[in-house]
Design an enzyme around this catalytic site. Sequence first.
Site, short mmCIF file in Angstrom:
data_model
loop_
_atom_site.label_atom_id
_atom_site.label_comp_id
_atom_site.label_asym_id
_atom_site.label_seq_id
_atom_site.Cartn_x
_atom_site.Cartn_y
_atom_site.Cartn_z
CD GLU A 129 -2.89 1.12 0.14
OE1 GLU A 129 -3.73 0.23 0.09
OE2 GLU A 129 -2.79 2.02 -0.73
N GLY A 187 13.75 19.95 2.10
CA GLY A 187 13.81 18.50 2.33
C GLY A 187 12.81 17.73 1.49
CG ASP A 201 8.78 8.19 -7.40
OD1 ASP A 201 9.07 7.21 -6.68
OD2 ASP A 201 7.81 8.94 -7.17
CE LYS A 205 5.67 6.96 -5.85
NZ LYS A 205 5.90 8.37 -5.50
N1 HSE Z 1 9.99 10.78 -3.87
C1 HSE Z 1 8.60 10.59 -3.91
C2 HSE Z 1 7.90 11.90 -4.23
C3 HSE Z 1 8.00 10.08 -2.62
O1 HSE Z 1 8.55 12.94 -4.39
O2 HSE Z 1 6.69 11.86 -4.34
C4 HSE Z 1 8.24 8.62 -2.43
O3 HSE Z 1 7.57 7.87 -3.38
#
Ligand code: HSE
Length: 431
Positions: A129, A187, A201, A205
């Site tokens: 999840e 950050g 990324d 997903k």
């Molecule tokens: N690095 C990802 C983001 C969060 O900036 O959304 C982790 O999946």
Amino acid sequence: MKGINLGLIGFGNVGSGVVRILRDRRVFLAEKSGLQINIKKICDKDFSVKRGVNVDKSLLARSAQEVIDDPQIDIVVELIGGVHPAKDYISASLKKGKDIVTANKALLAQEGRSLFAEAALRGKNIYFEASVGAGIPIIKALREGLIANRFNSIFGILNGTSNYILSSMSSNNCDFQSALKEAQKKGFAEKDPTLDIEGIDSAHKLILLTYLCFGKFVKMEDIFIEGISQISLSDVIYAKELGLEIKLLAIAKKEGKELEVRVHPTLIPEDNLLASVNGVFNAIHVTSDLAGDLLFYGPGAGQMSAASAVVSDIVDLAQDIKAGLFRPAMSIIEDKSVQRLSSIEEFRSRYYIRFMALDKPGVLAKISGILAKYGISIASVTQKERHKAHIVPIVMIVHESNEKYLRHALMQIDRLDVIKEKPVAIRIEEI
Ligand code: HSE
């Protein structure tokens, strides 16, 4: 009350959040679930980093193998990230009869097909999840809440870092580099932000969401991926003047018998709900045939948000273990109406286009002549104020066009001596 034992591999930001929830909400969770969840072992390569949560030294394991080999551990929670050695730890844990919880989207996007198959073979589950949208319960919603539905499309703002940068460019009128620096200072962005800003990324997903919605495990190389690093402030401003907002969208969309799977900067109407998803927030819009259009929104990252999702997976698995059930997490039914993945060249949409051209008679005629040759029809055109001496931005919206022809036309226009910079084209999506 039945006790379930956990082994945690990875005691970093999310791992320590999980330990904190399981400790601080022990009674609360036991009352809600009827289960006692015990942390049996925690392993990390470096325990010297302060995690803000005290754990009994007897729980600390020197190696992942100690966790994997412990016969009393029912569930292994992998939170180290990366493909190796995470894959080996998960695989070894499945072989020892343990169920898995992970937040590792990069691993599942690359190796999910074989890991899910291995889990199914052994009657075990891998729950994930936290891998998409952190605490937003999108996986459970797709897997369970929407089980009766077929899906038509997914539009996701799946990367908080990119969304923070684009929102900041749009609302503070700052350029990409300044927005990135600010995100790093706060950050939100990594020192090396490549995975986030180049769309990788989001693509990881999207692979998982596409699998859940369409039953197709697409490969990274099958996804068209374009990041946001080339987006200029001028385009953000000009698009805004046209009532459009720019977002990095991860899209899986059925078009007849084909499935488009792509990640790229996308212009959407400013009154679309996704246009008002700002900062590090994530949102996923799914179109389902029974439940209709649904929007899931929330923080897509953060220690406690991700830990909340991990604990939800742990409790789900623990319930099954307690009941002696194997309820496969991934009873995925392939959408047989989808016969193939379409390539970006076949793709059609409206486009925003910007040329930087000499400000003299006949320039627009040359540009529109080439567009016409490729069957591209102009919907609107605006000439902006001069930037540098005699050079002006010309901003166009073109009617729905084929990407392949548009690319050819832009290449040809780029070769004109009146064109002074590479033309910019951004896809416009009707959601
Ligand atoms: N690095 C990802 C983001 C969060 O900036 O959304 C982790 O999946």
